[in-house]
Design an enzyme around this catalytic site. Structure first.
Site: not given
Length: 173
Positions: A15-19
């Site tokens: 996942l994206d780091r912030i998801t």
């Protein structure tokens, strides 16, 4: 290590780091190959939950704009006819006060796809400063469920990650 042998752990679904949400790792190369075949064959089903600013309306709708890097902003993507084909089904689960809880089912796997399609539909993710969702420490986007054939016996492997506390608190407020 198992039986004195070194074991590799291969990140398979990221996942994206912030998801937040479900990640998938394979402990064996054979398993990674089987997972890749399931993914390529369209047998993996991902479900995200997102808090969107706005209301997508009742029922389901599909955002099917091609996704490409945004030429005007490094690290950002956009719907662009020169991009790679992408489709995301979006369904409103609840709405109040101009904010909606939506379920997003990506049919393809492009970078930032769910975030791009939500923004293009006029319901950017709350807290997603990159795509018009206001300021926040992160977008409220959560990889909620992942279902795919088990690499060993093809039975359905269903994985789920509970909502993070910050997302639950935001929705409660």
């Amino acid at each position: 290590a198992r039986d004195g042998q070194r074991s590799d752990v291969l990140l398979f679904h990221r996942l994206d780091r912030i998801t937040t949400g479900v990640l998938l790792f394979a402990r064996q190369h054979d398993a990674a190959r089987a997972l890749a075949a399931a993914w390529a064959g369209g047998r993996a089903r991902k479900r995200y939950l997102a808090v969107g600013l706005g209301d997508p309306g009742p029922g389901s709708r599909v955002g099917d704009g091609p996704v490409a890097p945004d030429p005007l902003a490094r690290g950002r993507f956009c719907v662009d006819r020169r991009g790679k084909p992408a489709a995301t089904e979006v369904r409103r689960l609840a709405t109040a006060g101009g904010i909606s809880l939506v379920e997003a089912l990506p049919r393809t796997g492009r970078p930032h796809q769910v975030r791009v399609h939500l923004a293009a539909a006029g319901i950017p993710g709350a807290g997603d400063s990159l795509y018009g969702g206001g300021s926040g420490h992160r977008p409220f986007l959560h990889a909620w469920r992942l279902a795919l054939p088990h690499p060993r016996d093809a039975r359905v492997l269903a994985l789920e990650a509970p909502l993070p506390d910050d997302m639950r608190a935001f929705m409660a407020s």
